[in-house]
Structures are given as structure tokens and as C-alpha cells.
Design a protein around this motif. Structure first.
Motif, short mmCIF file in Angstrom:
data_model
loop_
_atom_site.label_atom_id
_atom_site.label_comp_id
_atom_site.label_asym_id
_atom_site.label_seq_id
_atom_site.Cartn_x
_atom_site.Cartn_y
_atom_site.Cartn_z
N ILE A 16 0.84 -1.20 0.00
CA ILE A 16 0.00 0.00 0.00
C ILE A 16 0.88 1.25 0.00
O ILE A 16 1.89 1.31 0.70
N SER A 213 3.18 -0.40 -5.56
CA SER A 213 2.11 -0.26 -4.58
C SER A 213 0.77 0.10 -5.22
O SER A 213 0.70 0.49 -6.40
N PHE A 216 -4.57 3.65 -1.30
CA PHE A 216 -5.61 3.34 -0.34
C PHE A 216 -6.98 3.56 -0.98
O PHE A 216 -7.93 2.79 -0.73
#
Length: 304
Positions: A16, A213, A216
């Protein structure tokens, strides 16, 4: 009989790009919900206002978290010169100021003592335990504490840029247990001008890079969909720093039951820690002894 956890038996890693303003535990809880996973954890806390790589382990991958926690990590951070705060970042109250502003050359020269094996005193507002209580809890109650210095390995600390007289941006690669806020604080003290962290971003952690990554926001938008599952990375990435050995069919069966099992290797020496696979599936982590792996962690994974 132990109660079975709710959720899917799904295992692997998700990287993340953590946004500012949220805790690492909140990110883990959201990821666990989004995957409907029965278990989740992370490999190294980021402060709420920090951004960047937060590696989240799901299912059996949580057993590999210690190996990522022990791995080197890289941070890019900006130090605000001329001010000290009680939290060593922008969240705290200013406790001291200075009009002195060191030159670029003076800053670069001051970095050398922070490289290598150093001793570091964690911030007052940190998760370090003092007499069984978290330091940040005691600090919020107004208590002043003596926190013992702890060893930290700093592989590199590099001057990147000087945006203006009040700020300097640095890059640090270090081992586990390091506080970037403490580096900023101690550097400011060494320079005689005070300092605290203005911005902090983790760019990589062990084998996990920010370029790999997901955001979110993407997790929230694609929760409980196949699209999200496609971002899951294999469990064995958490074992990158350990050598791999191949288990025989009989050895794999024994390892899965927690017993020593036969493995094939040409490079691992007696007493080495390594991990065993069988037909591409991780089976166990353990110690190699005379043709066998003696397991310390067993992975309950289905093949494939």
C-alpha cells in the motif's frame, strides 16, 4: 477446540502507498475487510502523517512478517531547521527555536556520525514501553521520561536537496527499529539549530517498492472484487532474504506436520536458516541440518 477465524483463507502480500492522516493499523484493518481475509498484519509501522510503503501480509504471509521487519528500509524526509518540537515532527508543540541556519556543506558534514552502527534515543512520543506503558501515553499525560538509547544500523544517509534555508531533504536507508524523527532531532542538535521532521515517505521496505504499490483509494473502490485479488503478491516475497531449498514429496508431507523433512540443496550450509518449497509452493521455514529442514514455521497452503 479453537474457534475458526471468519473470512477467506487467502495468503499473500499487498503493498500500500499509505496516505497521510491515517494509522498503519487502520490501513491493515481496511485491507483485511476489503479482501474478507481471516488474518492480516503489517511489516513496520508508519507514523499517521507519514506516507509510502506499508507492506500488508494476509493469511499465512503473516508468518513471514519478521523477515520484512528485519530488512533494510528507505526513507525520504524533509527536516524543518530552526525548530524543535515535543514530538519531533509537525504534530507537536514547538519547544525551542533558533535563527541559525547551517550551510549545505555543514549539513553534509554533519551526516557522517549518523551512518553505520549508532545508538539512538527514541522520541518521547513513541511506542517504546516504559515500565509497561507506551511512552506516547506517558508523554500525553505530561510526564518526562528517560528513554534508553537503542542500537540502529544506518546503511546510508544522503543529502538530496535544500528547498530553502529552513528545509533540507535527506534519504536514509536503515535497519529495523529506527526513528526518522529522532534522526531529524539529533541532526538539528548537532548543527546547533534544532530540527524536526516536516515530511516523511518510505520508498521501499525489503523487497517491496513504492512503484509496485496500490493506493488506499483503490483498495476502498475495489473492495471484495477480483480486481483487488489481482494485486496480491506471493507469500514467498517475504522470504527474499532467506535461501530456498526444495523439499522432496515425503519431506514436504513431514514438514507440513511440523516434523523435520528431507530437502535438496547445493548451497545451504549446516545450521543456516532457509525456507523449503514443494512444486512451487512454500512449505516451511527452518534450520538446515544434514539433508533435512527442521521447521520453525509451517505454511498451511494448498498447492498452486
Amino acid at each position: 477446540m479453537a474457534r475458526k477465524r471468519k473470512g477467506r483463507d487467502i495468503s499473500g502480500w499487498l503493498v500500500i502507498d499509505k496516505p497521510a492522516g491515517i494509522t498503519s493499523n487502520a490501513v491493515v484493518n481496511k485491507v483485511r475487510w476489503a479482501f474478507d481475509a481471516n488474518k492480516a498484519g503489517h511489516a513496520g509501522t508508519l507514523d499517521p502523517e507519514a506516507t509510502g510503503v506499508l507492506a500488508v501480509a494476509l493469511g499465512e504471509a503473516t508468518k513471514t512478517v519478521p523477515y520484512i521487519t528485519d530488512a533494510l528500509k528507505a526513507y525520504v524526509f524533509t527536516v524543518r531547521l530552526g525548530q524543535a518540537t515535543n514530538t519531533d515532527d509537525t504534530e507537536g508543540e514547538i519547544t525551542a527555536t533558533s535563527d541559525l541556519r547551517p550551510t549545505d556543506a555543514e549539513i553534509e558534514a554533519a551526516l557522517a556520525p549518523f551512518i553505520g552502527d549508532i545508538m539512538q534515543v527514541p522520541p518521547q512520543f513513541s511506542a517504546v514501553k516504559i515500565d509497561g506503558q507506551r511512552a506516547y501515553k506517558l508523554a500525553r499525560e505530561g510526564e518526562e521520561m528517560e528513554i534508553a538509547a537503542r542500537p540502529l544500523f544506518v546503511d546510508s544517509l544522503v543529502f538530496l536537496e535544500r528547498p530553502d534555508a529552513d528545509h533540507v531533504t535527506l534519504e536514509m536507508v536503515c535497519g529495523k527499529g529506527g526513528y526518522v524523527r529522532a534522526i531529524a532531532r539529533d541532526l538539528g542538535e548537532a548543527l546547533g539549530c534544532y530540527g524536526h521532521v516536516r515530511e516523511l515517505r518510505r520508498t521501499w521496505s525489503g523487497p517491496f517498492d513504492v512503484d509496485d504499490s496500490v493506493t488506499f483509494a483503490h483498495i476502498e473502490a475495489n473492495a471484495r472484487t477480483p480486481e483487488l485479488d489481482a494485486h496480491l503478491l506471493p507469500l514467498q516475497l517475504g522470504l527474499t532474504d532467506l535461501p530456498e531449498v526444495r523439499a522432496t514429496a515425503e519431506g514436504a508431507a513431514r514438514l507440513r506436520h511440523g516434523n523435520p523433512g528431507m530437502v535438496l540443496t547445493s548451497s545451504v550450509e549446516f545450521g543456516d536458516e532457509c525456507w523449503a518449497s514443494f512444486e512451487g509452493t512454500p512449505v516451511a521455514v527452518g534450520t538446515y541440518r544434514a539433508g533435512e529442514l527442521h521447521p520453525t514455521r509451517v505454511f498451511n497452503l494448498t498447492q498452486g
